[in-house]
Design a protein around this motif. Structure first.
Motif, PDB file in Angstrom:
ATOM      1  N   LEU A 120       0.832  -1.216   0.000  1.00 31.43           N
ATOM      2  CA  LEU A 120       0.000   0.000   0.000  1.00 31.43           C
ATOM      3  C   LEU A 120       0.860   1.257   0.000  1.00 31.43           C
ATOM      4  O   LEU A 120       0.560   2.235  -0.708  1.00 31.43           O
ATOM      5  N   VAL A 121       1.951   1.226   0.771  1.00 30.12           N
ATOM      6  CA  VAL A 121       2.857   2.391   0.814  1.00 30.12           C
ATOM      7  C   VAL A 121       3.499   2.612  -0.549  1.00 30.12           C
ATOM      8  O   VAL A 121       3.582   3.746  -1.048  1.00 30.12           O
ATOM      9  N   MET A 122       3.933   1.530  -1.188  1.00 34.73           N
ATOM     10  CA  MET A 122       4.580   1.667  -2.499  1.00 34.73           C
ATOM     11  C   MET A 122       3.580   2.126  -3.558  1.00 34.73           C
ATOM     12  O   MET A 122       3.914   2.919  -4.450  1.00 34.73           O
ATOM     13  N   ALA A 123       2.341   1.617  -3.497  1.00 44.86           N
ATOM     14  CA  ALA A 123       1.321   2.069  -4.452  1.00 44.86           C
ATOM     15  C   ALA A 123       1.000   3.545  -4.235  1.00 44.86           C
ATOM     16  O   ALA A 123       0.790   4.291  -5.201  1.00 44.86           O
ATOM     17  N   ALA A 124       0.974   3.969  -2.967  1.00 46.49           N
ATOM     18  CA  ALA A 124       0.742   5.386  -2.674  1.00 46.49           C
ATOM     19  C   ALA A 124       1.907   6.232  -3.209  1.00 46.49           C
ATOM     20  O   ALA A 124       1.687   7.328  -3.749  1.00 46.49           O
ATOM     21  N   PHE A 125       3.120   5.707  -3.070  1.00 45.62           N
ATOM     22  CA  PHE A 125       4.284   6.414  -3.622  1.00 45.62           C
ATOM     23  C   PHE A 125       4.137   6.582  -5.134  1.00 45.62           C
ATOM     24  O   PHE A 125       4.331   7.676  -5.685  1.00 45.62           O
ATOM     25  N   GLY A 126       3.806   5.486  -5.830  1.00 47.90           N
ATOM     26  CA  GLY A 126       3.648   5.558  -7.286  1.00 47.90           C
ATOM     27  C   GLY A 126       2.543   6.537  -7.685  1.00 47.90           C
ATOM     28  O   GLY A 126       2.686   7.284  -8.657  1.00 47.90           O
ATOM     29  N   THR A 127       1.450   6.554  -6.913  1.00 46.92           N
ATOM     30  CA  THR A 127       0.338   7.471  -7.211  1.00 46.92           C
ATOM     31  C   THR A 127       0.777   8.919  -6.995  1.00 46.92           C
ATOM     32  O   THR A 127       0.402   9.809  -7.773  1.00 46.92           O
ATOM     33  N   CYS A 128       1.558   9.165  -5.942  1.00 48.89           N
ATOM     34  CA  CYS A 128       2.060  10.531  -5.697  1.00 48.89           C
ATOM     35  C   CYS A 128       3.000  10.972  -6.818  1.00 48.89           C
ATOM     36  O   CYS A 128       3.005  12.148  -7.208  1.00 48.89           O
TER      37      CYS A 128
END
Length: 257
Positions: free
Chosen positions: A110-118
């Motif tokens: 979830l953290v990595m997906a949030a990073f990619g989205t940011c």
């Protein structure tokens, strides 16, 4: 849950491979979008046509969907290295339940997906504000929902990668199996089923979250191909994320670390 995430991040922060692949993801994505803006169409730079609000969000989400494989490979490396260094075994000895291990990896995903989205949000604002004419704020935020679809898609890719990592445990073999399944095996399976059925297969559901911009024009030339809309694909995609996570837990539960 915060304890699980903090423990995982403590392991990842000094891990050079983690930062290298995230930098590679960001750099390649920026480079691809930048080069796209420099293409000339009929003697004019394509940037203003490609990267104007609000269409930029769908285009960026579609481009970034190809880089989700990189995030999946990173998840495989993280998990299989823990098998090699026996940190998973040590965590169980220290009192972690096996469900905690899978939950901790999901939090990292979830953290990595949030990073990619940011990253996508930053690229969209940078290139959109650079190439759009004077734009009202309503157009800037219009269609931001495509970033949510991208977030779910990134979680889906990495959840599948997590399943392969727990299943195979060797990073080279797991990466090959992940890529072969995503790009060869499932497309072959698709060809043997009608569109009404294959639109619900895992990779096709995830792909449907970020459809190719201008697909309508292409289909007018090649004929329509049945696929879910991003909104219709959202629930099946979340369902597959749940299935991948449960299977990863069952593999971990019934296997010796």
């Amino acid at each position: 849950m915060s304890r699980l995430l903090i423990t995982e991040l403590r392991k990842l922060f000094p891990y050079r491979t983690f930062w290298t692949i995230l930098l590679l993801f960001t750099g390649l994505l920026f480079l691809f979008v930048y080069l796209g803006s420099k293409i000339e169409l009929n003697g004019q730079a394509a940037g203003p046509k490609l990267y104007s609000f609000p269409d930029i969000w769908l285009k960026l989400a579609y481009i970034a969907s190809y880089f989700n494989l990189l995030l999946g490979i990173l998840i495989i490396i993280i998990i299989t290295d823990e098998y090699s260094f026996r940190t998973l075994r040590q965590q169980v000895i220290d009192g972690w339940f096996k469900r905690d291990i899978v939950l901790a990896k999901l939090l990292v995903i979830l953290v990595m997906a949030a990073f990619g989205t940011c990253v996508l949000l930053g690229l969209g604002l940078f290139f959109g504000l650079s190439y759009s004419p004077v734009t009202p704020g309503s157009q800037v935020v219009q269609d931001l929902r495509h970033l949510i679809f991208y977030f779910v898609q990134a979680v889906g890719y990495m959840s599948l990668a997590m399943l392969f990592a727990f299943l195979i445990r060797k990073n080279g073999l797991a990466i090959i199996a992940f890529l072969v399944y995503a790009k060869i095996i499932e497309p072959i399976i698709h060809s043997r089923f009608p569109d009404e059925v294959d639109q619900y297969f895992p990779m096709k559901v995830l792909s449907s979250l970020t459809p190719m911009p201008g697909r309508d024009i292409l289909e007018s030339l090649t004929g329509p191909a049945l696929a879910l809309t991003p909104t219709a694909a959202l629930l099946p995609a979340i369902g597959y994320i749940g299935v991948f996570s449960i299977l990863a837990y069952l593999i971990l539960k019934y296997r010796d670390l």
